[in-house]
Enzyme design. Structure first.
Site, PDB file in Angstrom:
ATOM      1  N   THR A 128      46.477  46.023  52.518  1.00  0.00           N
ATOM      2  CA  THR A 128      45.346  45.101  52.459  1.00  0.00           C
ATOM      3  C   THR A 128      45.815  43.783  51.858  1.00  0.00           C
ATOM      4  O   THR A 128      46.525  43.766  50.850  1.00  0.00           O
ATOM      5  CB  THR A 128      44.193  45.673  51.612  1.00  0.00           C
ATOM      6  OG1 THR A 128      43.722  46.871  52.231  1.00  0.00           O
ATOM      7  CG2 THR A 128      43.046  44.686  51.520  1.00  0.00           C
ATOM      8  N   PHE A 177      44.892  40.353  50.018  1.00  0.00           N
ATOM      9  CA  PHE A 177      43.905  39.751  49.128  1.00  0.00           C
ATOM     10  C   PHE A 177      44.249  38.276  48.924  1.00  0.00           C
ATOM     11  O   PHE A 177      45.424  37.893  48.974  1.00  0.00           O
ATOM     12  CB  PHE A 177      43.882  40.443  47.759  1.00  0.00           C
ATOM     13  CG  PHE A 177      43.455  41.889  47.796  1.00  0.00           C
ATOM     14  CD1 PHE A 177      42.170  42.259  47.428  1.00  0.00           C
ATOM     15  CD2 PHE A 177      44.336  42.881  48.190  1.00  0.00           C
ATOM     16  CE1 PHE A 177      41.771  43.590  47.447  1.00  0.00           C
ATOM     17  CE2 PHE A 177      43.957  44.213  48.216  1.00  0.00           C
ATOM     18  CZ  PHE A 177      42.666  44.565  47.848  1.00  0.00           C
TER      19      PHE A 177
END
Length: 443
Positions: free
Chosen positions: A317, A319
Site C-alpha cells: 500500500t 501512503f
C-alpha cells in the site's frame, strides 16, 4: 462631615485613607502593582460661588491631568466619573475571567463599594493555559518528533505507515479520513499519513477526492508491505465462524485465499482492519473473525487462525504524507510530483497534456480519473442526432520529476495552456527504501 482639601495628591489619599475613613477613599491592593479604586461622592462638600467656579473650571483640566483633585463639587464628580470608568473596565475584565462576585454597579449608583478581586491562583479550578507562539509555530523538520494523524485505531496499517514515515512521531488515530485532514488544518497534528493506492485493490478514491477538497500539500510518500492475518478470540476454531469482517480493501485482497480455506462465511465491511479486531474483542464475538495485522492481534488479545492470507505476497500500500506547507523541491535525489487538472471541453485535450510529458522524457507513474463534482455531465446538442451526455472528469497524474527541474516547469507551463484548471498537489521525495516480501511485514 469632613470635606476635601484642595489639590490633594491621589497617592497621599491612599496613604491617609486608613487614618481618615470619612474621606471616602479606601484602596485595595490587587496583585503586585494594581489598585482597584472606588470613591464616594460627598454631597456635603461646600458649594462654590459663581466667581470661584469659573476659576476652578480653568484649573480643572490641569489638576486632573497632574493627578490632583480640586475642592469644587463638580471637579470631584468629574474625578469620580473618571475613576468609575476605570473600575467598570476592571469589573468587566474580572467578570470575564471568573473573578470576584458581587461587584456593585457603577453607573447611576452614588457609592462604589470596594470588593477584593480574586487572584487566579486562588481559583478552585485552574484556568486553561493560554496558547503561546510555540503552540502555533511551524512544524518541526522531517524526522523530528511530530504529531501524525492517521485513519483507524492502534494496530492499523496506517499507524505502521506513520511509524515508518516518522519513526519518532506521536501517532494520532482518527475515525475518518476527513478527520485526519482537518486535524492538520486545525493544528492538532503536524502531518497526516493516508493511503492512496494498493497494489491489489487499486486506488482509494475517497482520499483522492479529499486531496482536491482540502488545501494540504503532499510532502512525501511511503510504501508499506501489507501482511494480513485471520484473527479470532482465543479458543475459537475456523469451523465455528459464520462471518469475517474487515476493511473493504482487506476483504478484496484476501478473497481467493478465504475461498481456498473453505470458509463459507459472510463477509462484512467495516471502517478499518484494526477496528474489526477491536470490535470482536470488545463484544466477545465467538462466531466472527477479522482480517488485520499481527500487531492488532497482540493489542486486542486475539489469536491468529491463519497467517499471510493475502492473495498476493507482493501486497503493498502506498501512503502519502500531508502537511500545511509544501517542501522546497530539490534535484539531489529522485523526486515525484503530483498534479490534478481538468478542462472545460472534456477529455479531448488528454492526449495533448500527456504529450507534454512524453516530449520531455518524463515518466508517468500514476494516472487516475475522478468525476468532476461541480459539473459531472456535459450535454452536447445536435439537431440531427439528439442530445449527447458526456461525463466530465478530473485527472490526477504522478510523474517522476522535481519542480526544481526546468523540464518539469516547462511541461506544466504547456499543460496549463491546454487545461482550464491545474493544481500541483506536491513535489516530494520518492520512497526509495528497499523492499522484499516478508512474513513479518505486518508486525
Amino acid at each position: 462631615m469632613q470635606s476635601l482639601t484642595p489639590l490633594v495628591d491621589l497617592k497621599s489619599l491612599f496613604r491617609t485613607a486608613a487614618a481618615s475613613p470619612g474621606l471616602g477613599l479606601t484602596p485595595h491592593r490587587v496583585g503586585q502593582a494594581r489598585y482597584l479604586i472606588q470613591c464616594v461622592s460627598r454631597f456635603d462638600a461646600p458649594n462654590v460661588n459663581a466667581n470661584s467656579s469659573s476659576s476652578a473650571a480653568q484649573t480643572s483640566g490641569s489638576n486632573l491631568a497632574s493627578g490632583h483633585v480640586g475642592r469644587a463639587r463638580h471637579e470631584w464628580q468629574s474625578a469620580c466619573a473618571i475613576l468609575a470608568s476605570k473600575v467598570v473596565s476592571q469589573q468587566q475584565d474580572t467578570e470575564k475571567s471568573g473573578g470576584a462576585d458581587g461587584v456593585a454597579a457603577v453607573n447611576g449608583h452614588p457609592t462604589l463599594d470596594l470588593v477584593p478581586v480574586k487572584e487566579h491562583s486562588n481559583s478552585p479550578t485552574p484556568l486553561p493555559k493560554p496558547l503561546s507562539i510555540a503552540d502555533l509555530s511551524p512544524a518541526p523538520m522531517h524526522g523530528s518528533h511530530l504529531r501524525v494523524a492517521y485513519q483507524g485505531v492502534p494496530g492499523a496499517y496506517s499507524e505502521a505507515a506513520a511509524g515508518k514515515a516518522y519513526p519518532n512521531c506521536e501517532a494520532i488515530p482518527c475515525d475518518q479520513f476527513e478527520v485526519a485532514f482537518q486535524a492538520v488544518e486545525l493544528w492538532i497534528a503536524d502531518r497526516a499519513v493516508l493511503p492512496v493506492e494498493n497494489s491489489l485493490g487499486g486506488s482509494i478514491h475517497r482520499n483522492y477526492d479529499l486531496l482536491l477538497r482540502h488545501r494540504l500539500h503532499i510532502v512525501g510518500e511511503v510504501q508499506l508491505p501489507v501482511h494480513h492475518c485471520l484473527l479470532a478470540l482465543p479458543g475459537v476454531r475456523k469451523e465455528y465462524l459464520t462471518r469475517v469482517i474487515s476493511h473493504p480493501q482487506a476483504l478484496s485482497q484476501c478473497e481467493h485465499t478465504l475461498t481456498k480455506m473453505g470458509l463459507n462465511v459472510a463477509r462484512e465491511a467495516v471502517d478499518d482492519t484494526a477496528g474489526a479486531a477491536e470490535y470482536i474483542a470488545t463484544n466477545n464475538l465467538r462466531d466472527t473473525a477479522a482480517i488485520a495485522s499481527a500487531r492488532a492481534a497482540e493489542l486486542y488479545g486475539l489469536q491468529i487462525l491463519a497467517d499471510g492470507i493475502q492473495d498476493d505476497s507482493g501486497n503493498v500500500t502506498r501512503f502519502v504524507m500531508l502537511a500545511r506547507e509544501p517542501i522546497i523541491p530539490r534535484t539531489d535525489r529522485p523526486f515525484k510530483t503530483s498534479i490534478v487538472f481538468a478542462h472545460d471541453k472534456g477529455t479531448s485535450v488528454l492526449f495533448k497534456v500527456l504529450s507534454a510529458f512524453a516530449f520531455r522524457n518524463i515518466s508517468l507513474t500514476k494516472i487516475e480519473s475522478r468525476p468532476h463534482r461541480n459539473r459531472p455531465i456535459r450535454l452536447v446538442d445536435d439537431a440531427n442526432v439528439g442530445t449527447a451526455k458526456h461525463f466530465e472528469y478530473m485527472f490526477y497524474v504522478d510523474f517522476e520529476a522535481s519542480m526544481a527541474e526546468v523540464r518539469a516547469q516547462n511541461a506544466l507551463a504547456e499543460v496549463q495552456e491546454f487545461t482550464s484548471f491545474l493544481r500541483v498537489l506536491g513535489s516530494y521525495p520518492m520512497d526509495m527504501t528497499p523492499w522484499a516480501p516478508s512474513s513479518t511485514a505486518g508486525d
